[in-house]
Design a protein around this motif. Structure first.
Motif, PDB file in Angstrom:
ATOM      1  N   ARG A  24      19.134 -18.625  17.612  1.00 41.42           N
ATOM      2  CA  ARG A  24      17.881 -19.490  17.771  1.00 41.42           C
ATOM      3  C   ARG A  24      16.624 -18.552  18.336  1.00 41.42           C
ATOM      4  O   ARG A  24      16.550 -17.974  19.396  1.00 41.42           O
ATOM      5  CB  ARG A  24      18.063 -20.737  18.477  1.00 41.42           C
ATOM      6  CG  ARG A  24      18.580 -21.646  18.095  1.00 41.42           C
ATOM      7  CD  ARG A  24      18.704 -23.001  19.066  1.00 41.42           C
ATOM      8  NE  ARG A  24      19.489 -23.867  18.560  1.00 41.42           N
ATOM      9  CZ  ARG A  24      20.906 -24.268  19.276  1.00 41.42           C
ATOM     10  NH1 ARG A  24      21.062 -23.489  20.453  1.00 41.42           N
ATOM     11  NH2 ARG A  24      21.624 -24.905  18.804  1.00 41.42           N
ATOM     12  N   THR A  52      12.082 -23.797  16.705  1.00 42.92           N
ATOM     13  CA  THR A  52      12.994 -22.590  16.363  1.00 42.92           C
ATOM     14  C   THR A  52      13.218 -22.216  14.910  1.00 42.92           C
ATOM     15  O   THR A  52      13.174 -23.131  14.164  1.00 42.92           O
ATOM     16  CB  THR A  52      14.301 -22.565  17.278  1.00 42.92           C
ATOM     17  OG1 THR A  52      15.021 -23.933  16.777  1.00 42.92           O
ATOM     18  CG2 THR A  52      13.726 -22.759  18.763  1.00 42.92           C
ATOM     19  N   ILE A  84      17.457 -19.779  23.418  1.00 40.81           N
ATOM     20  CA  ILE A  84      16.317 -19.616  22.771  1.00 40.81           C
ATOM     21  C   ILE A  84      15.705 -18.182  22.899  1.00 40.81           C
ATOM     22  O   ILE A  84      15.323 -17.816  23.989  1.00 40.81           O
ATOM     23  CB  ILE A  84      15.226 -20.547  22.754  1.00 40.81           C
ATOM     24  CG1 ILE A  84      15.709 -21.888  22.156  1.00 40.81           C
ATOM     25  CG2 ILE A  84      14.072 -20.180  21.599  1.00 40.81           C
ATOM     26  CD1 ILE A  84      14.893 -23.180  22.369  1.00 40.81           C
TER      27      ILE A  84
END
Length: 181
Positions: free
Chosen positions: A132, A121, A28
């Motif tokens: 993401r 996200t 992420i």
């Protein structure tokens, strides 16, 4: 910081992201670049990621880091490559590569891991890949508790960016909640 005379080639932070995505690394994007990608007018010099710590993902991440000749950012000129145990621990691994700086984080504020952050996200199409990115609302929540002066300065910019995006695109559930109050 000295890095044994090694300097990024200037290829840019986007090349780091593309490399991670093409290597199949589960991560992420967090930090300054996550804000930039969502429209915040801030600057950043590195890519900050929180990665999945599954053994398979760590192997993919390590292979990518090796391919870009990643070394730990240090105050001296020693060149120390990241190891599996660095990426499987709970700390931060701050690296420089031939294509840009990357901070590989096991957790961020309040001990939030990859799994903890997934529901916060947004998926962004980035050069043919799905990236993401930690959403602005969560970035703001995390910056509120930070003691870093840079984060405190960015907080105002992030709040204004979120306000403008909500005004432009609507606020979804948040709008309905505020109308009920």
């Amino acid at each position: 910081m000295p890095t044994g005379g090694r300097k990024p080639t200037g290829a840019g932070l986007s090349e780091v992201l593309v490399g991670l995505l093409e290597a199949g690394v589960d991560f992420i994007l967090v930090g300054g670049l996550a804000a930039v990608i969502q429209g915040a007018p801030v600057t950043t010099m590195d890519v900050d990621i929180v990665h999945s710590q599954s053994p398979e993902n760590i192997a993919r991440l390590l292979a990518f880091l090796k391919s870009v000749e990643a070394v730990h950012r240090r105050l001296d000129d020693k060149l120390i490559e990241p190891k599996e145990e660095d990426l499987s621990g709970k700390g931060h691994v701050l690296l420089t590569t031939g294509i840009g700086a990357i901070d590989v984080l096991a957790v961020i504020e309040r001990g939030r891991s990859y799994e903890d952050l997934l529901e916060h996200t947004v998926d962004i199409d980035f050069r043919g890949h799905t990236l993401r990115v930690l959403d602005l609302k969560t970035l703001i929540e995390l910056k509120k508790t930070s003691t870093d002066p840079k984060d405190k300065q960015r907080l105002l910019v992030l709040r204004e960016t979120l306000r403008q995006l909500e005004e432009k695109y609507g606020r979804g559930e948040d709008k309905e909640d505020s109308e009920d109050e």
